[in-house]
Write an enzyme that holds these catalytic residues in place. Structure first.
Site, PDB file in Angstrom:
ATOM      1  N   ASP A  95       0.836  -1.201   0.000  1.00 56.22           N
ATOM      2  CA  ASP A  95       0.000   0.000   0.000  1.00 56.22           C
ATOM      3  C   ASP A  95       0.873   1.255   0.000  1.00 56.22           C
ATOM      4  O   ASP A  95       1.493   1.587   1.007  1.00 56.22           O
ATOM      5  CB  ASP A  95      -0.908   0.000   1.229  1.00 56.22           C
ATOM      6  N   ASP A 313      -1.605   5.356  -5.737  1.00 56.87           N
ATOM      7  CA  ASP A 313      -1.911   4.512  -4.585  1.00 56.87           C
ATOM      8  C   ASP A 313      -2.168   3.078  -5.024  1.00 56.87           C
ATOM      9  O   ASP A 313      -3.264   2.745  -5.488  1.00 56.87           O
ATOM     10  CB  ASP A 313      -3.127   5.071  -3.845  1.00 56.87           C
TER      11      ASP A 313
END
Length: 495
Positions: A95, A313
């Site tokens: 992440d 992201d």
């Protein structure tokens, strides 16, 4: 003259000892009469190897990658981290939209116990790890800002706790722990070295939202954000790894890919500067084109502010686009394929019934960024398959519309690309790539030395003598070269 030469050789010996990790000075650290367990010896070696690496140059760490961007199978990418003493492996989601590495604590009250991904879930035991330590209230972490997280202190037990909230509404809370992380590090032609470093991470005792669901449960989340508490920042600030990391996420088949703490080298990579002083990896998106034709979008809708901007992201499965850009994009794509497809609306999404390959009829989309560079999206990087209707394949726009807020480039557009997060130079680079192939990764900032990640083949390196030539006068290097060859060939000096 003899004294002068002795002095030079003495200085050279000290320098060679520093470069080669102490090979010229041999001492017995453990008396012959003292019995030790093999694990204790391995722990000593790991600590020593870490000191050697920190004394020379940061190395590359190569992580395995599992998972896919397909939300109907996995919808996330994850890797393994090994922590604690004795070491235990944890599967954690990759992440870049958050900073903290956290794993499930064995005291977690509502953590999933099984996973639909076919992996065995593990739980970190702070008492069972002989090297674990709680982060006290006096530690600066308790007052440092971490994106999306609130740190607090429990004076009764003198430990620093945290609460973290993600964009999808899920959350986790727990406390900070300091313990060893183990990894294989690559330096030039040398074989991978078993190394370790103490890092601070979260031990989750409570979770909410999607994190409680077992269908796609993992052991935690590996935050690669730019904050000081991310593992990337912790390791690079100590010179253990470079201040850059890269990934290449495979989009088709069984997924997988490449993740390295290091810089992937590929001639076609283009770079755009990061927006400074942001908690996320923000880029300046300036315009969008379909088949080379710029769309009529006010550039101001992409400007970075408190609730606007464009972030990269890989922890987000799809991609999200502000309405002022989403509507012109969908209209342009629909117009381009109106003669070859049957546009339909399915569950509020713009979809198309297609009787041929989408790559043959759908246009290329170009996201244009500051620095005069573009991210080219093939149809498979903005469309998603949704089964069949009356024998025709149904593909839908994968971008999701947001009424107001942040444009997010998730796995939908990041897959099948090399993406380089060059934190040292405050920029992000990318290029389309077949992520089932190996990649060249620089192991030095000068880029004259690199390895092939995935297969870990060394393509070139610098000899110890070459390193010395940069540190010592030529006469000393010549005098020591023969001794170095003898030392390097000794079978007792291999890692």
């Amino acid at each position: 003259m003899r004294c002068f030469i002795s002095l030079l050789l003495g200085i050279a010996t000290v320098l060679v000892t520093a470069v080669c990790g102490g090979f010229l000075r041999v001492e017995r650290a453990i008396p012959l009469s003292h019995r030790v367990e093999m694990e204790e010896l391995r722990a000593r070696d790991r600590a020593r190897h870490a000191r050697v690496l920190r004394g020379v140059v940061g190395g590359v760490v190569d992580f395995s990658v599992q998972g896919t961007s397909d939300p109907y199978s996995v919808g996330l990418y994850f890797t393994k981290v090994k922590m604690g003493s004795p070491p235990r492996e944890f599967n954690v989601q990759i992440d870049t939209g958050s900073d903290i590495l956290w794993v499930n604590c064995n005291t977690c009250s509502n953590c999933p116990q099984t996973s639909g991904l076919g992996i065995e879930l593990n739980f970190f035991d702070t008492v069972g790890s002989t090297t674990a330590g709680l982060v006290p209230c006096s530690d600066p972490i308790c007052t440092s800002g971490v994106q999306g997280a609130a740190a607090e202190c429990s004076p009764q037990v003198n430990q620093c706790s945290y609460t973290f909230q993600y964009g999808d509404g899920s959350g986790t809370s727990g406390y900070y722990v300091s313990d060893a992380m183990y990894f294989d590090m690559i330096l030039g032609q040398a074989p991978p070295v078993n190394s370790s470093a103490n890092i601070v991470f979260g031990c989750s005792t409570y979770q909410s939202g999607d994190l409680t669901k077992a269908d796609k449960a993992v052991d935690g989340i590996f935050g690669f954000g730019p904050g000081a508490l991310s593992v990337v920042s912790q390791l690079s600030s100590r010179g253990i790894t470079p201040k850059v990391f890269s990934h290449c996420l495979k989009g088709d088949g069984n997924g997988g890919g490449i993740l390295v703490l290091g810089e992937i080298l590929e001639p076609s990579i283009v770079y755009s500067p990061l927006v400074p002083s942001q908690p996320h990896y923000n880029l300046n998106l300036q315009s969008i084109a379909v088949n080379g034709q710029l769309l009529s979008i006010n550039q101001a809708v992409f400007a970075t502010s408190n609730n606007r901007g464009t972030i990269v992201d890989c922890g987000t499965t799809l991609a999200y686009l502000v309405q002022e850009a989403y509507d012109p994009l969908v209209n342009a794509i629909t117009t381009a394929v109106s003669q070859s497809t049957s546009p339909i609306i399915s569950k509020g999404n713009q979809c198309y019934l297609v009787s041929t390959r989408v790559g043959d009829i759908f246009p290329t989309v170009s996201l244009n960024f500051a620095g005069g560079v573009s991210m080219l999206l093939k149809p498979e990087q903005y469309l998603m398959p949704y089964g069949f209707v009356d024998g025709a394949a149904m593909w839908c726009i994968g971008f999701q519309k947001v009424q107001e807020g942040v444009t997010i480039l998730g796995d939908l557009v990041l897959k099948d690309k090399i993406v380089v997060y060059d934190l040292a130079n405050q920029r992000i680079g990318w290029t389309n790539y077949d992520c089932s192939l190996s990649v060249n990764v620089s192991v030095t900032s000068s880029k004259d030395e690199y390895i092939s990640a995935g297969q870990l083949r060394v393509s070139s390196s610098e000899s110890v003598t070459g390193i010395l030539s940069k540190l010592l006068p030529v006469s000393i290097v010549a005098a020591l070269s023969m001794h170095i060859v003898i030392f390097m060939k000794s079978p007792f000096l291999q890692f």
